[in-house]
Design a protein around this motif. Structure first.
Motif, PDB file in Angstrom:
ATOM      1  N   TYR A  26      31.513  15.855 -70.766  1.00 21.77           N
ATOM      2  CA  TYR A  26      31.776  16.107 -69.352  1.00 21.77           C
ATOM      3  C   TYR A  26      31.936  14.811 -68.572  1.00 21.77           C
ATOM      4  CZ  TYR A  26      26.664  15.448 -68.996  1.00 21.77           C
ATOM      5  OH  TYR A  26      25.388  14.955 -69.079  1.00 21.77           O
ATOM      6  N   THR A  27      32.660  14.943 -67.464  1.00 21.39           N
ATOM      7  CA  THR A  27      32.752  13.877 -66.478  1.00 21.39           C
ATOM      8  C   THR A  27      32.830  14.526 -65.109  1.00 21.39           C
ATOM      9  OG1 THR A  27      33.900  11.827 -65.848  1.00 21.39           O
ATOM     10  CG2 THR A  27      35.289  13.672 -66.540  1.00 21.39           C
ATOM     11  N   MET A  28      32.376  13.806 -64.091  1.00 20.56           N
ATOM     12  CA  MET A  28      32.417  14.299 -62.713  1.00 20.56           C
ATOM     13  C   MET A  28      32.809  13.163 -61.785  1.00 20.56           C
ATOM     14  SD  MET A  28      29.084  16.702 -62.095  1.00 20.56           S
ATOM     15  CE  MET A  28      29.441  16.810 -60.326  1.00 20.56           C
ATOM     16  N   ASP A  29      33.599  13.505 -60.776  1.00 21.33           N
ATOM     17  CA  ASP A  29      33.983  12.525 -59.768  1.00 21.33           C
ATOM     18  C   ASP A  29      33.254  12.839 -58.463  1.00 21.33           C
ATOM     19  OD1 ASP A  29      36.010  10.810 -61.181  1.00 21.33           O
ATOM     20  OD2 ASP A  29      36.850  12.790 -61.575  1.00 21.33           O
ATOM     21  N   ALA A  30      33.852  12.492 -57.345  1.00 24.84           N
ATOM     22  CA  ALA A  30      33.210  12.704 -56.048  1.00 24.84           C
ATOM     23  C   ALA A  30      33.426  14.145 -55.594  1.00 24.84           C
ATOM     24  CB  ALA A  30      33.759  11.721 -55.020  1.00 24.84           C
ATOM     25  N   GLY A  31      32.740  15.041 -56.263  1.00 23.59           N
ATOM     26  CA  GLY A  31      32.821  16.464 -55.984  1.00 23.59           C
ATOM     27  C   GLY A  31      32.036  17.196 -57.048  1.00 23.59           C
ATOM     28  N   PRO A  32      31.750  18.480 -56.844  1.00 27.59           N
ATOM     29  CA  PRO A  32      30.883  19.225 -57.762  1.00 27.59           C
ATOM     30  C   PRO A  32      31.562  19.701 -59.039  1.00 27.59           C
ATOM     31  CG  PRO A  32      31.612  20.652 -56.004  1.00 27.59           C
ATOM     32  CD  PRO A  32      32.131  19.273 -55.670  1.00 27.59           C
ATOM     33  N   ASN A  33      32.889  19.649 -59.079  1.00 24.39           N
ATOM     34  CA  ASN A  33      33.602  20.204 -60.226  1.00 24.39           C
ATOM     35  C   ASN A  33      33.394  19.350 -61.476  1.00 24.39           C
ATOM     36  OD1 ASN A  33      34.809  22.337 -58.655  1.00 24.39           O
ATOM     37  ND2 ASN A  33      36.041  20.735 -57.716  1.00 24.39           N
ATOM     38  N   VAL A  34      33.292  20.027 -62.595  1.00 23.01           N
ATOM     39  CA  VAL A  34      33.051  19.359 -63.875  1.00 23.01           C
ATOM     40  C   VAL A  34      34.334  19.394 -64.699  1.00 23.01           C
ATOM     41  CG1 VAL A  34      31.714  19.456 -66.024  1.00 23.01           C
ATOM     42  CG2 VAL A  34      30.600  19.952 -63.835  1.00 23.01           C
ATOM     43  N   LYS A  35      34.669  18.254 -65.290  1.00 23.55           N
ATOM     44  CA  LYS A  35      35.829  18.171 -66.166  1.00 23.55           C
ATOM     45  C   LYS A  35      35.352  17.930 -67.594  1.00 23.55           C
ATOM     46  CE  LYS A  35      36.684  16.149 -62.709  1.00 23.55           C
ATOM     47  NZ  LYS A  35      36.174  16.193 -61.322  1.00 23.55           N
ATOM     48  N   ILE A  36      35.958  18.613 -68.537  1.00 22.55           N
ATOM     49  CA  ILE A  36      35.505  18.579 -69.929  1.00 22.55           C
ATOM     50  C   ILE A  36      36.602  17.994 -70.810  1.00 22.55           C
ATOM     51  CG2 ILE A  36      34.596  19.945 -71.834  1.00 22.55           C
ATOM     52  CD1 ILE A  36      34.009  22.156 -69.636  1.00 22.55           C
ATOM     53  N   LEU A  37      36.317  16.852 -71.399  1.00 25.21           N
ATOM     54  CA  LEU A  37      37.241  16.219 -72.334  1.00 25.21           C
ATOM     55  C   LEU A  37      37.014  16.828 -73.716  1.00 25.21           C
ATOM     56  CD1 LEU A  37      39.337  13.864 -72.477  1.00 25.21           C
ATOM     57  CD2 LEU A  37      37.446  12.436 -73.296  1.00 25.21           C
ATOM     58  N   CYS A  38      38.110  17.231 -74.367  1.00 25.56           N
ATOM     59  CA  CYS A  38      37.978  17.919 -75.650  1.00 25.56           C
ATOM     60  C   CYS A  38      39.303  17.852 -76.408  1.00 25.56           C
ATOM     61  CB  CYS A  38      37.583  19.384 -75.434  1.00 25.56           C
ATOM     62  SG  CYS A  38      38.835  20.361 -74.553  1.00 25.56           S
ATOM     63  N   PRO A  39      39.293  18.203 -77.695  1.00 23.97           N
ATOM     64  CA  PRO A  39      40.568  18.358 -78.403  1.00 23.97           C
ATOM     65  C   PRO A  39      41.284  19.597 -77.860  1.00 23.97           C
ATOM     66  CG  PRO A  39      38.712  18.194 -79.939  1.00 23.97           C
ATOM     67  CD  PRO A  39      38.141  18.442 -78.583  1.00 23.97           C
ATOM     68  N   TYR A  40      42.597  19.526 -77.730  1.00 28.61           N
ATOM     69  CA  TYR A  40      43.334  20.704 -77.270  1.00 28.61           C
ATOM     70  C   TYR A  40      43.139  21.855 -78.259  1.00 28.61           C
ATOM     71  CZ  TYR A  40      47.070  23.698 -75.581  1.00 28.61           C
ATOM     72  OH  TYR A  40      47.788  24.760 -75.101  1.00 28.61           O
ATOM     73  N   SER A  41      43.003  21.522 -79.540  1.00 28.99           N
ATOM     74  CA  SER A  41      42.845  22.540 -80.576  1.00 28.99           C
ATOM     75  C   SER A  41      41.534  23.326 -80.433  1.00 28.99           C
ATOM     76  CB  SER A  41      42.901  21.894 -81.963  1.00 28.99           C
ATOM     77  OG  SER A  41      41.899  20.899 -82.089  1.00 28.99           O
ATOM     78  N   GLN A  42      40.562  22.775 -79.685  1.00 26.88           N
ATOM     79  CA  GLN A  42      39.291  23.487 -79.469  1.00 26.88           C
ATOM     80  C   GLN A  42      39.166  24.053 -78.054  1.00 26.88           C
ATOM     81  OE1 GLN A  42      35.780  21.221 -80.564  1.00 26.88           O
ATOM     82  NE2 GLN A  42      36.685  20.502 -82.474  1.00 26.88           N
ATOM     83  N   SER A  43      40.173  23.840 -77.220  1.00 25.25           N
ATOM     84  CA  SER A  43      40.047  24.180 -75.796  1.00 25.25           C
ATOM     85  C   SER A  43      39.841  25.679 -75.551  1.00 25.25           C
ATOM     86  CB  SER A  43      41.265  23.674 -75.008  1.00 25.25           C
ATOM     87  OG  SER A  43      42.469  24.244 -75.514  1.00 25.25           O
ATOM     88  N   GLN A  44      40.529  26.530 -76.308  1.00 29.70           N
ATOM     89  CA  GLN A  44      40.364  27.977 -76.120  1.00 29.70           C
ATOM     90  C   GLN A  44      38.960  28.422 -76.544  1.00 29.70           C
ATOM     91  OE1 GLN A  44      42.100  30.255 -74.605  1.00 29.70           O
ATOM     92  NE2 GLN A  44      43.887  28.971 -74.142  1.00 29.70           N
ATOM     93  N   GLN A  45      38.463  27.844 -77.600  1.00 30.92           N
ATOM     94  CA  GLN A  45      37.115  28.165 -78.080  1.00 30.92           C
ATOM     95  C   GLN A  45      36.064  27.763 -77.038  1.00 30.92           C
ATOM     96  OE1 GLN A  45      36.522  26.532 -81.990  1.00 30.92           O
ATOM     97  NE2 GLN A  45      34.499  27.469 -82.240  1.00 30.92           N
TER      98      GLN A  45
END
Length: 332
Positions: free
Chosen positions: A282-301
């Motif tokens: 995970y990463t977060m900027d100046a806001g509450p939303n969370v961004k998740i770095l992952c392989p595209y091949s695992q994104s649906q899972q």
């Protein structure tokens, strides 16, 4: 009467993996540190500019709504950079549509100013190259300099008060198995603007003096990991860098945070998924939303796991985004 000069561009947001947090020059938006980001395909801004002597004054329409005098004045001052360079004084009508939740920590200003910079450059026949445009975009919003390119992008902090020394450049196309999932927890405008929050942190947080040193180390480590296409190492570095940035805010006086209860819940879920074998950070900027770095091949899972706790409308999978590009102009 002169012929109207019109151009329209689409630019994409970027999310910093090595964060930009703090300016050494407020007016020129010169950062304290360099940074590195990933451009996202799913979030973007489309902006049309029309310069014409038939307009009485500048106009700014955002998402179909004419903007306040204050907001229009701010954008007008920015467009003045291009008008001065072109040697014109023509009024401008700016029509912009944001396909990003504005001011909620998803870098809407990055795509907005990048699209505006490209449209002004085109409409006024300035022929600035991407390097030069990144310097111009930076003066609207620091992170906009990085939205001038696709994939992984490095923003060089530069030196001293030299505006031209601080620019963005492409680092890696990221044309491999990589994606980012945006977990949109709050569409509302954030309580503290990034600009005010940065300055408050610099002035009052005892942890901030360590920040430039940590960023320099993290930047070298993540660049090496990107070259090796080592997503696990990239994720570990990015996650730690984000938490160090938020630690500077928690240590400010008075303390403040962008974390909300759902932000914390999401972080724990991501750690649990990682424990169970998925590659996600995970990463977060100046806001509450969370961004998740992952392989595209695992994104649906990963999305399926998140659906147990969050609504589908809150979960947006994004592949890697491109550099800005021109669109057909309307009504021409």
């Amino acid at each position: 009467m002169t012929q109207a000069r019109i151009a329209k561009y689409q630019a994409h947001t970027n999310i910093a993996l090595i964060k930009y947090w703090g300016k050494r020059n407020q007016e020129l938006i010169l950062p304290v540190t360099s940074s590195l980001s990933l451009t996202l395909e799913a979030f973007y801004t489309q902006t049309q500019v029309e310069f014409s002597d038939q307009f009485a004054n500048d106009q700014f329409i955002l998402n179909g709504h004419p903007q306040s005098h204050e907001a229009t004045t701010k954008v007008s001052h920015y467009v003045d950079l291009f008008r001065r360079t072109a040697g014109v004084t023509l009024p401008v009508k700016i029509t912009s549509d944001n396909y990003v939740p504005t001011a909620a920590g998803l870098a809407s200003s990055a795509s907005a100013f990048a699209a505006l910079a490209c449209a002004c450059n085109d409409a006024l026949d300035l022929n600035l190259n991407p390097h030069e445009l990144s310097i111009m975009a930076r003066q609207g919003s620091g992170s906009a300099s990085r939205s001038l390119f696709g994939g992984f992008v490095e923003w060089e902090k530069g030196s001293g008060e030299d505006s031209n020394s601080s620019f963005a450049r492409p680092f890696d196309s990221a044309d491999w198995d990589i994606a980012m999932i945006a977990l949109v927890l709050n569409h509302q405008s954030k309580k503290f603007s990034s600009r005010k929050a940065m300055q408050h942190t610099i002035e009052t947080s005892p942890f901030y003096k360590l920040w430039p040193e940590e960023v320099a180390k993290d930047l070298e480590l993540i660049k090496s990991a990107i070259k090796q296409k080592d997503l696990k190492q990239i994720g570990e570095i990015a996650e730690h860098n984000a938490m160090k940035m938020h630690a500077t805010m928690l240590a400010a006086n008075p303390s403040f945070t962008y974390f909300e209860s759902d932000s914390l819940k999401a972080m724990e879920l991501i750690k649990n998924m990682r424990h169970n074998g998925l590659t996600c950070y995970y990463t977060m900027d100046a806001g509450p939303n969370v961004k998740i770095l992952c392989p595209y091949s695992q994104s649906q899972q990963i999305k399926e796991q998140l659906l147990h706790y969050f609504d589908e409308s809150q979960i947006i999978i994004s592949q890697v985004g491109p550099a800005p590009f021109a669109l057909d102009v309307s009504g021409v």
